[in-house]
Design a protein around this motif. Structure first.
Motif, short mmCIF file in Angstrom:
data_model
loop_
_atom_site.label_atom_id
_atom_site.label_comp_id
_atom_site.label_asym_id
_atom_site.label_seq_id
_atom_site.Cartn_x
_atom_site.Cartn_y
_atom_site.Cartn_z
N LYS A 114 -12.00 -2.78 -0.07
CA LYS A 114 -11.60 -2.17 1.20
C LYS A 114 -11.53 -3.22 2.30
N GLY A 115 -10.42 -3.19 3.05
CA GLY A 115 -10.26 -4.12 4.16
C GLY A 115 -9.88 -5.53 3.76
N ASP A 125 0.82 -1.22 0.00
CA ASP A 125 0.00 0.00 0.00
C ASP A 125 0.85 1.27 0.00
N GLN A 136 -7.59 1.54 2.47
CA GLN A 136 -7.45 0.16 2.93
C GLN A 136 -7.56 -0.84 1.78
N TYR A 173 -7.46 -8.43 3.38
CA TYR A 173 -6.17 -8.75 4.00
C TYR A 173 -5.70 -10.17 3.69
#
Length: 387
Positions: A194-195, A167, A175, A197
């Motif tokens: 978004k988010g 990032d 995110q 992981y």
């Protein structure tokens, strides 16, 4: 009378040892004890040569990577890359200083491509080429989950190359992470949801494997095809060319400790018969550590010295002299030299190697007003050019 002679002899011997070990006076290290040939030793900055090889400075940095198919080397150069052929000649070098961001900031993927804000620089050919992204998707998290899944899987299936990035170039509030797809001759950029992981470099799962030089995504690993580059290694110090010697994520000890960090080259044989040794040294001045509570220099003396080196490389001997440090607590010169070579099974492709010198001390240059590192830095060992 005999007792007096013994006392005088002991005092003289003590003075001799004190001057030799604790002062900057050269006694056992005096010039008269060195062969005249040592006067012809040159410093690293002035180029060092034997009959077959030459050592020259190179203005690039870690990581140092090798293309085992094309027999070419890649080094980080600012925001760009330097590319070197099998003989040690520069093919391409560009620092990309004009770019706001580049993926070499942390070099998470060992491939000959540099990703920037609006496109990608391709260093894999004989000249650098720039490709603007044909599409940029989901930069504002505007794509719904179901539509994103369809777009991602379609792009992944069609792509020849798939690269996932960190990032570094992303608004932290977003995110999300950039994912690059090369489809035919065009590059597409898709930002993750978004988010998200499920990337290997983000996983907290103790069973997940994070491959050095390649970020993967759960169930959809990166596609590097034949573009994956490998690292070199200093076998004596057990250090790889992932990052500079002063860092920690580049040793066998690190990968033995953090077993979820996988370096595939760790299984390669890097054994080398090449050696470096100090032939002699000459004291120049005391080396100051700068500590407030340091003893006087002569109590626990460390010295800045001129060290005379012999490097044996592929049965050739290269001689040079360089500033180094002789610490009081060590019997030998702290050489601070790391010799990086290809794994044994790749050495028939190139006789090039690299070494990093950090044995010297920094000094203040009154002309520039800056602290300079002298000969400290990165060098390339390469065959002499055939005339």
């Amino acid at each position: 009378m005999k007792k007096m002679i013994v006392i005088i002899s002991v005092v003289v011997l003590f003075c001799f040892l004190f001057l030799d070990r604790c002062s900057i006076i050269n006694i056992t290290t005096a010039d008269i004890f060195r062969p005249k040939a040592y006067k012809r030793f040159t410093s690293l900055k002035d180029s060092v040569a034997s009959d077959k090889y030459v050592i020259t400075p190179i203005s690039s940095a870690f990581p140092i990577l090798f293309d085992s198919i094309k027999s070419e080397f890649y080094l980080r150069n600012g925001k760009g890359l330097t590319k070197i052929d099998r003989e040690g000649n520069v093919i391409i070098t560009n620092s990309l200083h004009q770019e706001e961001y580049s993926s070499t900031a942390n070099f998470a993927n060992f491939i000959p491509y540099v990703f920037v804000k609006n496109g990608v620089y391709d260093f894999s050919g004989n000249e650098m080429r720039y490709h603007t992204f044909s599409e940029i998707i989901n930069s504002n998290n505007e794509v719904k989950d179901e539509d994103f899944k369809t777009e991602f899987e379609k792009s992944y299936k069609e792509a020849e190359l798939v690269v996932y990035e960190t990032d570094q170039n992303i608004d932290l509030e977003c995110q999300c992470y950039p994912m690059y797809f090369k489809i035919n001759t065009q590059w597409k950029l898709i930002f993750s949801q978004k988010g998200e992981y499920r990337f290997t470099h983000l996983s907290n799962n103790l069973e997940a494997k994070d491959t050095i030089g390649q970020i993967d995504f759960e169930k959809f690993p990166a596609k590097f095809t034949n573009k994956k580059l490998i690292v070199l290694k200093d076998d004596k110090h057990k250090r790889y060319t992932i990052e500079s010697p002063g860092m920690t994520r580049n040793t066998d000890e690190y990968f033995d400790t953090y077993y979820t960090q996988i370096l595939k080259e760790k299984s390669f044989n890097y054994h080398s018969e090449n050696t470096l040794k100090v032939l002699s040294y000459k004291k120049e001045k005391y080396y100051h550590t700068g500590g407030y509570w340091d003893f006087p220099d002569w109590v626990t003396p460390s010295f800045e010295v001129t060290a005379f080196f012999e490097l044996t490389y592929n049965e050739e001997k290269l001689f040079f002299k360089e500033n180094a440090i002789k610490y009081y607590s060590k019997s030998n010169i702290d050489k601070g030299i790391f010799l990086y070579e290809l794994p044994e099974h790749e050495r028939h492709k190139s006789k090039v190697a690299f070494f990093y010198y950090e044995g010297g001390s920094n000094y203040y240059n009154p002309q520039t007003g800056e602290t300079e590192s002298g000969a400290n830095g990165l060098y390339i060992i390469k065959p002499k050019s055939k005339k």
